[in-house]
Design an enzyme around this catalytic site. Structure first.
Site, PDB file in Angstrom:
ATOM      1  N   LYS A   1       0.858  -1.193   0.000  1.00 50.96           N
ATOM      2  CA  LYS A   1       0.000   0.000   0.000  1.00 50.96           C
ATOM      3  C   LYS A   1       0.887   1.233   0.000  1.00 50.96           C
ATOM      4  O   LYS A   1       2.048   1.204   0.431  1.00 50.96           O
ATOM      5  CB  LYS A   1      -0.926   0.014   1.208  1.00 50.96           C
ATOM      6  CG  LYS A   1      -0.223   0.090   2.588  1.00 50.96           C
ATOM      7  CD  LYS A   1       0.127   1.491   3.037  1.00 50.96           C
ATOM      8  CE  LYS A   1       0.856   1.489   4.368  1.00 50.96           C
ATOM      9  NZ  LYS A   1       1.327   2.841   4.777  1.00 50.96           N
TER      10      LYS A   1
ATOM     11  N   GLY B   1       3.896  -4.062   4.052  1.00 49.74           N
ATOM     12  CA  GLY B   1       4.143  -5.429   3.606  1.00 49.74           C
ATOM     13  C   GLY B   1       3.662  -6.479   4.596  1.00 49.74           C
ATOM     14  O   GLY B   1       3.000  -7.447   4.216  1.00 49.74           O
TER      15      GLY B   1
ATOM     16  N   ASP C   1      -3.114  -1.347   9.528  1.00 50.55           N
ATOM     17  CA  ASP C   1      -3.204  -1.328   8.067  1.00 50.55           C
ATOM     18  C   ASP C   1      -3.826  -2.596   7.481  1.00 50.55           C
ATOM     19  O   ASP C   1      -4.059  -2.673   6.275  1.00 50.55           O
ATOM     20  CB  ASP C   1      -1.820  -1.120   7.442  1.00 50.55           C
ATOM     21  CG  ASP C   1      -1.295   0.289   7.635  1.00 50.55           C
ATOM     22  OD1 ASP C   1      -2.120   1.203   7.851  1.00 50.55           O
ATOM     23  OD2 ASP C   1      -0.066   0.480   7.562  1.00 50.55           O
TER      24      ASP C   1
END
Length: 294
Positions: free
Chosen positions: A9, A99, A134
């Site tokens: 992202k 990640g 996230d």
């Protein structure tokens, strides 16, 4: 066996709105999937969890978000089945690109299927928020506005596949330290999230580039001036817009397409760090190889 791609992202905007109960920061951020991915291979087992990876930087035990996601699924559902998971790491580690969160999101999705748990997307999102801030976005993917700790997600109109140059300088940046310094310094820089959302709705690449912003950037660039040097280099190389992703140290340069991204990358000094060219994409998790369940 299932083999999946888990995409990184970037933050087009990142604003810190204040503190939430429990010490978490309240965020408002426009997040976007990019076509840079880790590859995970899942093999079901009757018992036990085993994580292996080709990277020496990734732990294989409970401190790994993959392990935490799998263990949480077992705990919540009462499932006693196991899995062997091999991670081929490509997304830079601790770089502001999510990640580990992407890998955890892929784990929730894949094990839900391999273990025949039948959890809905909403149920998976609730679990994702317990694994990491996230992870809910990485489960959803695409272009979104995220609020709260990152768990309150509003999908936005997909952007075209703009090109992106990612430059990750060789720095060890602690997210916790960046937030502590932010709380101490309160730099007062706030991106215009509403303007970014409007630019996305119009599909206006130039406006999207103009409204890139990150409230954490002044803190990270003060502690690590090299990040600012990367920003300046990307701007000089011709990127439409430049901003740090997450708490850093990765800096992204937005370009009109992948071809332009390659041209911009070619003008950069390799000594700046790891330089990658990619593009915006609409999926965060993609099935690569499928075999029958065992």
């Amino acid at each position: 066996m299932l083999e999946v791609l888990a995409r990184a992202k970037i933050n087009l905007t990142l604003d810190v709105k204040g503190l939430l109960p429990g010490g978490y920061h309240e965020l408002e951020t426009v997040m976007q999937s990019v076509d840079l991915c880790d590859r995970l291979v899942f093999t079901p087992r009757s018992r036990g969890l085993e994580i292996q990876t080709d990277s020496e930087l990734i732990p294989s035990g409970p401190e790994n978000l993959i392990y935490r996601a799998a263990e949480l699924l077992q705990k919540v559902t009462g499932c006693r089945r196991g899995a062997h998971i091999f991670l081929f790491k490509n997304i830079p580690v601790a770089a502001g690109l999510g990640g580990g969160s992407a890998d955890a999101a892929a784990t929730l999705v894949v094990l839900n299927e391999l273990w025949s748990l039948g959890l809905s997307r909403d149920e998976l999102l609730m679990l994702a928020s317990r694994v990491g801030a996230d992870v809910p976005f990485c489960l959803m993917g695409g272009t979104v506005l995220a609020r709260g700790k990152g768990e309150l997600i509003t999908p936005l109109k997909p952007l075209p596949p703009l090109g992106v140059v990612l430059v990750t300088p060789p720095l060890a940046v602690s997210t916790a330290q960046i937030y502590r310094e932010y709380d101490r310094l309160l730099p007062g820089v706030h991106p215009d999230t509403s303007a970014m959302v409007a630019a996305i709705e119009k599909g206006d690449a130039a406006a999207v580039a103009a409204f890139l912003g990150n409230a954490l950037e002044p803190v990270t660039t003060t502690l690590y001036p090299r990040v600012n040097a990367v920003k300046e280099a990307l701007q000089a190389a011709g990127a439409l817009g430049v901003v740090m992703s997450g708490s850093g140290p990765t800096v992204l340069g937005l370009c009109r397409d992948e071809e332009e991204a390659r041209r911009v990358a070619g003008r950069l000094d390799p000594g700046l760090g790891r330089i990658l060219c990619t593009r915006l994409c609409r999926q965060s998790i993609e099935l690569a190889v499928r075999e029958n369940k065992r």
